[in-house]
Design a protein around this motif. Structure first.
Motif, PDB file in Angstrom:
ATOM      1  N   LEU A  13       3.247 -31.852  -5.412  1.00  0.00           N
ATOM      2  CA  LEU A  13       2.209 -31.055  -6.077  1.00  0.00           C
ATOM      3  C   LEU A  13       2.343 -31.195  -7.585  1.00  0.00           C
ATOM      4  O   LEU A  13       1.351 -31.365  -8.309  1.00  0.00           O
ATOM      5  N   PHE A  14       3.586 -31.135  -8.072  1.00  0.00           N
ATOM      6  CA  PHE A  14       3.837 -31.284  -9.504  1.00  0.00           C
ATOM      7  C   PHE A  14       3.449 -32.689  -9.976  1.00  0.00           C
ATOM      8  O   PHE A  14       2.693 -32.846 -10.938  1.00  0.00           O
ATOM      9  N   ALA A  15       3.965 -33.716  -9.280  1.00  0.00           N
ATOM     10  CA  ALA A  15       3.697 -35.097  -9.691  1.00  0.00           C
ATOM     11  C   ALA A  15       2.208 -35.423  -9.640  1.00  0.00           C
ATOM     12  O   ALA A  15       1.670 -36.053 -10.562  1.00  0.00           O
ATOM     13  N   SER A  16       1.538 -34.996  -8.586  1.00  0.00           N
ATOM     14  CA  SER A  16       0.109 -35.300  -8.468  1.00  0.00           C
ATOM     15  C   SER A  16      -0.708 -34.561  -9.519  1.00  0.00           C
ATOM     16  O   SER A  16      -1.667 -35.113 -10.058  1.00  0.00           O
ATOM     17  N   SER A  17      -0.326 -33.340  -9.827  1.00  0.00           N
ATOM     18  CA  SER A  17      -1.089 -32.576 -10.828  1.00  0.00           C
ATOM     19  C   SER A  17      -1.039 -33.266 -12.188  1.00  0.00           C
ATOM     20  O   SER A  17      -2.027 -33.272 -12.928  1.00  0.00           O
ATOM     21  N   ILE A  18       0.084 -33.872 -12.503  1.00  0.00           N
ATOM     22  CA  ILE A  18       0.189 -34.593 -13.776  1.00  0.00           C
ATOM     23  C   ILE A  18      -0.648 -35.862 -13.739  1.00  0.00           C
ATOM     24  O   ILE A  18      -1.384 -36.166 -14.687  1.00  0.00           O
ATOM     25  N   LYS A  19      -0.578 -36.606 -12.640  1.00  0.00           N
ATOM     26  CA  LYS A  19      -1.363 -37.842 -12.528  1.00  0.00           C
ATOM     27  C   LYS A  19      -2.860 -37.555 -12.534  1.00  0.00           C
ATOM     28  O   LYS A  19      -3.645 -38.336 -13.070  1.00  0.00           O
ATOM     29  N   LEU A  20      -3.263 -36.451 -11.937  1.00  0.00           N
ATOM     30  CA  LEU A  20      -4.691 -36.139 -11.832  1.00  0.00           C
ATOM     31  C   LEU A  20      -5.255 -35.518 -13.103  1.00  0.00           C
ATOM     32  O   LEU A  20      -6.382 -35.826 -13.495  1.00  0.00           O
ATOM     33  N   THR A  21      -4.490 -34.655 -13.737  1.00  0.00           N
ATOM     34  CA  THR A  21      -5.049 -33.904 -14.878  1.00  0.00           C
ATOM     35  C   THR A  21      -4.398 -34.207 -16.219  1.00  0.00           C
ATOM     36  O   THR A  21      -4.979 -33.910 -17.254  1.00  0.00           O
ATOM     37  N   GLY A  22      -3.171 -34.743 -16.198  1.00  0.00           N
ATOM     38  CA  GLY A  22      -2.472 -35.018 -17.451  1.00  0.00           C
ATOM     39  C   GLY A  22      -2.037 -33.773 -18.192  1.00  0.00           C
ATOM     40  O   GLY A  22      -1.795 -33.810 -19.391  1.00  0.00           O
ATOM     41  N   TRP A  23      -1.904 -32.644 -17.481  1.00  0.00           N
ATOM     42  CA  TRP A  23      -1.634 -31.360 -18.138  1.00  0.00           C
ATOM     43  C   TRP A  23      -0.282 -31.328 -18.845  1.00  0.00           C
ATOM     44  O   TRP A  23      -0.130 -30.605 -19.828  1.00  0.00           O
ATOM     45  N   GLN A  24       0.684 -32.083 -18.382  1.00  0.00           N
ATOM     46  CA  GLN A  24       1.992 -32.132 -19.043  1.00  0.00           C
ATOM     47  C   GLN A  24       2.039 -33.466 -19.782  1.00  0.00           C
ATOM     48  O   GLN A  24       2.397 -34.484 -19.227  1.00  0.00           O
ATOM     49  N   PHE A  46      -4.710 -42.326 -10.925  1.00  0.00           N
ATOM     50  CA  PHE A  46      -5.463 -41.199 -10.376  1.00  0.00           C
ATOM     51  C   PHE A  46      -5.485 -41.267  -8.846  1.00  0.00           C
ATOM     52  O   PHE A  46      -5.291 -40.260  -8.163  1.00  0.00           O
ATOM     53  N   ILE A  47      -5.704 -42.457  -8.297  1.00  0.00           N
ATOM     54  CA  ILE A  47      -5.724 -42.627  -6.838  1.00  0.00           C
ATOM     55  C   ILE A  47      -4.363 -42.294  -6.240  1.00  0.00           C
ATOM     56  O   ILE A  47      -4.277 -41.623  -5.210  1.00  0.00           O
ATOM     57  N   VAL A  48      -3.284 -42.732  -6.893  1.00  0.00           N
ATOM     58  CA  VAL A  48      -1.943 -42.386  -6.425  1.00  0.00           C
ATOM     59  C   VAL A  48      -1.767 -40.870  -6.450  1.00  0.00           C
ATOM     60  O   VAL A  48      -1.212 -40.284  -5.515  1.00  0.00           O
ATOM     61  N   GLY A  49      -2.271 -40.224  -7.500  1.00  0.00           N
ATOM     62  CA  GLY A  49      -2.217 -38.762  -7.576  1.00  0.00           C
ATOM     63  C   GLY A  49      -2.965 -38.102  -6.427  1.00  0.00           C
ATOM     64  O   GLY A  49      -2.501 -37.100  -5.865  1.00  0.00           O
ATOM     65  N   LEU A  50      -4.112 -38.664  -6.057  1.00  0.00           N
ATOM     66  CA  LEU A  50      -4.873 -38.122  -4.921  1.00  0.00           C
ATOM     67  C   LEU A  50      -4.106 -38.275  -3.612  1.00  0.00           C
ATOM     68  O   LEU A  50      -4.108 -37.372  -2.773  1.00  0.00           O
ATOM     69  N   ILE A  51      -3.443 -39.407  -3.450  1.00  0.00           N
ATOM     70  CA  ILE A  51      -2.631 -39.628  -2.245  1.00  0.00           C
ATOM     71  C   ILE A  51      -1.501 -38.607  -2.192  1.00  0.00           C
ATOM     72  O   ILE A  51      -1.242 -37.998  -1.148  1.00  0.00           O
ATOM     73  N   GLU A  52      -0.819 -38.411  -3.318  1.00  0.00           N
ATOM     74  CA  GLU A  52       0.279 -37.440  -3.379  1.00  0.00           C
ATOM     75  C   GLU A  52      -0.216 -36.020  -3.115  1.00  0.00           C
ATOM     76  O   GLU A  52       0.425 -35.259  -2.376  1.00  0.00           O
TER      77      GLU A  52
END
Length: 114
Positions: A13-24, A46-52
């Protein structure tokens, strides 16, 4: 297995949230640098983030519904993501960079076979 499931959910959840939104921003820039070094772009990241994220949501759903097939599918998605991450880190980076992928590969495989 509950502890492993919760650990994988939290991590992805943490890793994907960063890949999807760049919040950190700091972690996002490091991850984007890895992807660019591999010849991959932001869209692939982004696609990897969606998979995660999907894998994490499947594991959460499996906990809530107690459906083994959801747990298995989530674990398989993490296994594939971890194999991909391991490959790219070992090919372009260092073994140290691949350690998190080795750990998530091991934990998700344990989750799948139990």
């Amino acid at each position: 297995m509950l502890a492993i499931t919760l650990l994988l959910i939290s991590f992805f959840l943490f890793a994907s949230s960063i890949k999807l939104t760049g919040w950190q921003r700091g972690i996002f820039e490091i991850q984007l640098g890895f992807f660019e070094n591999y010849g991959l772009n932001r869209q692939i990241m982004f696609i990897v983030g969606l998979i995660e994220l999907t894998a994490s949501l499947l594991l959460i759903s499996a906990l809530v519904t107690d459906k083994e097939n959801l747990k298995s599918l989530g674990a398989i998605m993490i296994i594939f993501a971890s194999i991909g991450a391991s490959y790219f880190h070992l090919r372009f980076d260092t073994t140290k960079d691949a350690l998190p992928a080795f750990i998530t590969l091991t934990l998700s495989t344990m989750l799948l076979i139990n």
